[in-house]
Design an enzyme around this catalytic site. Structure first.
Site, PDB file in Angstrom:
ATOM      1  N   ARG A 162       0.810  -1.227   0.000  1.00 47.20           N
ATOM      2  CA  ARG A 162       0.000   0.000   0.000  1.00 47.20           C
ATOM      3  C   ARG A 162       0.847   1.282   0.000  1.00 47.20           C
ATOM      4  NH1 ARG A 162      -3.078  -3.683  -0.495  1.00 47.20           N
ATOM      5  NH2 ARG A 162      -5.230  -3.731   0.190  1.00 47.20           N
ATOM      6  N   SER A 241     -10.527  -0.083   3.717  1.00 44.94           N
ATOM      7  CA  SER A 241      -9.728  -0.420   4.912  1.00 44.94           C
ATOM      8  C   SER A 241      -9.015   0.842   5.381  1.00 44.94           C
ATOM      9  CB  SER A 241      -8.689  -1.490   4.587  1.00 44.94           C
ATOM     10  OG  SER A 241      -9.341  -2.653   4.176  1.00 44.94           O
ATOM     11  N   GLU A 350      -3.858   3.325   6.502  1.00 43.13           N
ATOM     12  CA  GLU A 350      -3.651   3.224   5.055  1.00 43.13           C
ATOM     13  C   GLU A 350      -4.094   4.543   4.420  1.00 43.13           C
ATOM     14  OE1 GLU A 350      -5.456  -0.203   3.056  1.00 43.13           O
ATOM     15  OE2 GLU A 350      -5.789   1.089   1.325  1.00 43.13           O
TER      16      GLU A 350
HETATM   17  C1  LIG Z   1     -15.274   0.808  -0.400  1.00 49.02           C
HETATM   18  C2  LIG Z   1     -13.788   0.880  -0.659  1.00 49.02           C
HETATM   19  C3  LIG Z   1     -13.098  -0.288  -0.943  1.00 49.02           C
HETATM   20  C4  LIG Z   1     -11.711  -0.241  -1.185  1.00 49.02           C
HETATM   21  N1  LIG Z   1     -11.059  -1.403  -1.495  1.00 49.02           N
HETATM   22  C5  LIG Z   1      -9.732  -1.376  -1.742  1.00 49.02           C
HETATM   23  C6  LIG Z   1      -9.036  -2.581  -2.089  1.00 49.02           C
HETATM   24  O1  LIG Z   1      -9.624  -3.660  -2.196  1.00 49.02           O
HETATM   25  N2  LIG Z   1      -7.699  -2.500  -2.311  1.00 49.02           N
HETATM   26  C7  LIG Z   1      -7.025  -1.315  -2.230  1.00 49.02           C
HETATM   27  O2  LIG Z   1      -5.801  -1.316  -2.449  1.00 49.02           O
HETATM   28  N3  LIG Z   1      -7.658  -0.154  -1.917  1.00 49.02           N
HETATM   29  C8  LIG Z   1      -8.982  -0.162  -1.670  1.00 49.02           C
HETATM   30  N4  LIG Z   1      -9.638   1.003  -1.349  1.00 49.02           N
HETATM   31  C9  LIG Z   1      -8.879   2.258  -1.226  1.00 49.02           C
HETATM   32  C10 LIG Z   1      -8.953   3.180  -2.481  1.00 49.02           C
HETATM   33  O3  LIG Z   1      -9.963   2.755  -3.351  1.00 49.02           O
HETATM   34  C11 LIG Z   1      -7.628   3.204  -3.221  1.00 49.02           C
HETATM   35  O4  LIG Z   1      -6.596   3.652  -2.376  1.00 49.02           O
HETATM   36  C12 LIG Z   1      -7.687   4.099  -4.464  1.00 49.02           C
HETATM   37  O5  LIG Z   1      -6.541   3.908  -5.252  1.00 49.02           O
HETATM   38  C13 LIG Z   1      -7.862   5.575  -4.132  1.00 49.02           C
HETATM   39  O6  LIG Z   1      -8.036   6.261  -5.345  1.00 49.02           O
HETATM   40  P1  LIG Z   1      -8.484   7.774  -5.408  1.00 49.02           P
HETATM   41  O7  LIG Z   1      -8.453   8.182  -6.841  1.00 49.02           O
HETATM   42  O8  LIG Z   1      -9.757   7.947  -4.713  1.00 49.02           O
HETATM   43  O9  LIG Z   1      -7.294   8.475  -4.620  1.00 49.02           O
HETATM   44  P2  LIG Z   1      -7.328   9.668  -3.544  1.00 49.02           P
HETATM   45  O10 LIG Z   1      -7.926   9.142  -2.292  1.00 49.02           O
HETATM   46  O11 LIG Z   1      -7.932  10.877  -4.123  1.00 49.02           O
HETATM   47  O12 LIG Z   1      -5.778   9.911  -3.330  1.00 49.02           O
HETATM   48  C14 LIG Z   1      -4.977   8.961  -2.675  1.00 49.02           C
HETATM   49  C15 LIG Z   1      -3.524   9.470  -2.674  1.00 49.02           C
HETATM   50  O13 LIG Z   1      -3.030   9.495  -4.010  1.00 49.02           O
HETATM   51  C16 LIG Z   1      -2.570  10.808  -4.355  1.00 49.02           C
HETATM   52  N5  LIG Z   1      -2.902  11.011  -5.777  1.00 49.02           N
HETATM   53  C17 LIG Z   1      -4.092  10.787  -6.362  1.00 49.02           C
HETATM   54  N6  LIG Z   1      -4.012  11.009  -7.689  1.00 49.02           N
HETATM   55  C18 LIG Z   1      -2.743  11.403  -7.942  1.00 49.02           C
HETATM   56  C19 LIG Z   1      -2.038  11.786  -9.126  1.00 49.02           C
HETATM   57  N7  LIG Z   1      -2.610  11.818 -10.331  1.00 49.02           N
HETATM   58  N8  LIG Z   1      -0.736  12.157  -8.991  1.00 49.02           N
HETATM   59  C20 LIG Z   1      -0.125  12.150  -7.775  1.00 49.02           C
HETATM   60  N9  LIG Z   1      -0.740  11.784  -6.633  1.00 49.02           N
HETATM   61  C21 LIG Z   1      -2.032  11.415  -6.717  1.00 49.02           C
HETATM   62  C22 LIG Z   1      -3.303  11.737  -3.431  1.00 49.02           C
HETATM   63  O14 LIG Z   1      -2.584  12.944  -3.262  1.00 49.02           O
HETATM   64  C23 LIG Z   1      -3.380  10.903  -2.164  1.00 49.02           C
HETATM   65  O15 LIG Z   1      -2.168  10.988  -1.456  1.00 49.02           O
HETATM   66  C24 LIG Z   1     -11.021   0.996  -1.120  1.00 49.02           C
HETATM   67  C25 LIG Z   1     -11.740   2.173  -0.846  1.00 49.02           C
HETATM   68  C26 LIG Z   1     -13.104   2.123  -0.630  1.00 49.02           C
HETATM   69  C27 LIG Z   1     -13.859   3.395  -0.375  1.00 49.02           C
END
Ligand SMILES: Cc1cc2nc3c(=O)[nH]c(=O)nc-3n(C[C@H](O)[C@H](O)[C@H](O)COP(=O)(O)OP(=O)(O)OC[C@H]3O[C@@H](n4cnc5c(N)ncnc54)[C@H](O)[C@@H]3O)c2cc1C
Length: 354
Positions: A162, A241, A350
């Site tokens: 992660r 998580s 996380e």
């Molecule tokens: C219901 C649910 C289930 C989930 N299940 C899983 C799972 O099974 N496995 C798993 O690994 N995760 C899981 N997650 C966590 C989440 O989905 C992931 O971490 C996902 O990749 C977050 O994406 P986001 O676009 O929303 O990122 P954000 O939350 O918007 O950003 C996360 C981080 O990435 C950075 N970031 C985002 N985009 C960029 C970019 N273009 N350039 C530089 N930095 C950037 C942000 O600054 C921040 O630090 C789950 C979340 C939820 C709500």
């Protein structure tokens, strides 16, 4: 480029925290990218994806950048592989669907993970035995300080559980623009993942039909498992998580087993639980923190005000949509403190707290 001032972020984070932000820029195309380069992005700055892995603890008095460019293009193809470049703003699940529809293997087990492709690389997402670091060949990013574009190889991304270099040394220093993924043209079905509660992906596949299984069958099986585990995002605020599964020595595991006899664990390098410590070569294992919170501490399904731990999965923090960032932060701190008191192990987040 779309620019919004003093907006609520409630619809931009899946915990549904009603924090505000001073400046919000949306990068929709290459012209916007050139425009962004001209803007003074000094001061506090944050790149936001879909907000599925962030906690806004309070109002954000700075600039938020969100990239929504969302093309998927084939770069090259050999007899065995196809390399695809996906813009950072592609919805992760759209990339999964695209690959499954083209019978390309590698990310199907990561179906239904909320968020965008750029963040998938930042957080090195993983699920049910697959990991983005196994298929990510590299990525392209824009460096804020120098205004230069840089290609990172997979190795340079510093992927670990992660984590990536973009969550650590290079935190908020780069805007990821696109990610290159190598798909397998002859997909192998990966159905090994199992847990005590949900059984194995293989079991669900068997319940649903007969082999040979397709990538679509895998996606359907995993959606079924995920539905029983994760909350409905229309009903609850959640970031999945909230905490990471801690890394402990085999000795620590033995002490924890005295407190929670059936605690699940898995080798560091594997992405599925095992039921025999002798099968683990390394000295360390990851333990299922959700098991400890649930079976050891009785925390599953417990709420304090507007925040709780989900009734079906104790590692998943939920809100009723009314919680403030401060409330979530306090609740999460209390969970970590109690966890440490219970088993002397640190429970790290996380989720990125801003
Ligand atoms: C219901 C649910 C289930 C989930 N299940 C899983 C799972 O099974 N496995 C798993 O690994 N995760 C899981 N997650 C966590 C989440 O989905 C992931 O971490 C996902 O990749 C977050 O994406 P986001 O676009 O929303 O990122 P954000 O939350 O918007 O950003 C996360 C981080 O990435 C950075 N970031 C985002 N985009 C960029 C970019 N273009 N350039 C530089 N930095 C950037 C942000 O600054 C921040 O630090 C789950 C979340 C939820 C709500």
């Amino acid at each position: 480029m779309k620019h919004l001032s003093n907006i609520s972020l409630k619809d931009h984070n899946t915990l549904k925290i009603n924090a505000s932000c001073s400046n919000f820029y949306v990068i929709e195309n290459k012209n916007d990218l050139s425009e962004m380069i001209k803007i003074n992005l000094g001061g506090s700055r944050h790149v936001l994806g879909a907000g599925a892995n962030v906690l806004f603890k309070s109002d954000f008095k700075g600039t938020i950048l969100q990239i929504v460019m969302n093309e998927i293009s084939v770069l090259k193809e050999s007899t065995k592989h196809v390399e695809v470049e996906a813009d950072a703003g592609v919805v992760w699940n759209d990339l999964v669907e695209w690959s499954v529809n083209n019978n390309l293997g590698g990310i199907e087990n990561m179906t239904s993970i909320p968020g965008l492709v750029g963040a998938a690389a930042v957080g090195n997402i993983a699920a049910y035995g697959q990991n983005i670091s196994d298929v990510c060949v590299g990525l392209t990013a824009y460096e804020f300080e120098t205004g230069r574009f840089k290609n990172f190889s997979s190795q340079e991304c510093g992927f670990s559980y992660r984590e990536s270099i973009f969550k650590n040394e290079l935190n908020d220093k780069y805007l990821i623009l696109s990610v290159i993924v190598r798909f397998n043209k002859n997909p192998e079905i990966n159905s090994e993942y199992w847990s005590k509660k949900h059984g194995s992906v293989g079991d669900v596949l068997k319940d649903n039909g007969k082999p040979p299984y397709t990538l679509r069958n895998v996606v359907d099986a995993i959606i079924k498992i995920r539905r029983s585990k994760f909350p409905d995002m229309n009903e609850f605020g959640t970031a999945g998580s909230f905490f990471k599964n801690p890394l402990v020595s085999k000795g620590e595991l033995e002490s924890i087993r005295k407190l929670v006899p059936n605690v699940q664990y898995y080798p560091v390098e594997a992405l599925h639980y095992v039921d025999n410590l002798l099968s683990v070569d390394s000295d360390f294992v990851k333990i299922a923190a959700g098991d400890i919170l649930d079976n050891g501490m009785g925390y599953k399904g417990k709420w304090s005000g507007n925040v709780g731990l989900y009734k079906n999965h104790a590692l998943v923090l939920v809100t009723n949509g009314e919680a403030t960032g401060e409330e979530v932060d306090e609740f999460a701190k209390k969970v970590s403190e109690d966890f440490y008191k219970f088993c002397s192990v640190n429970l790290e987040r996380e989720v990125v707290t801003i």
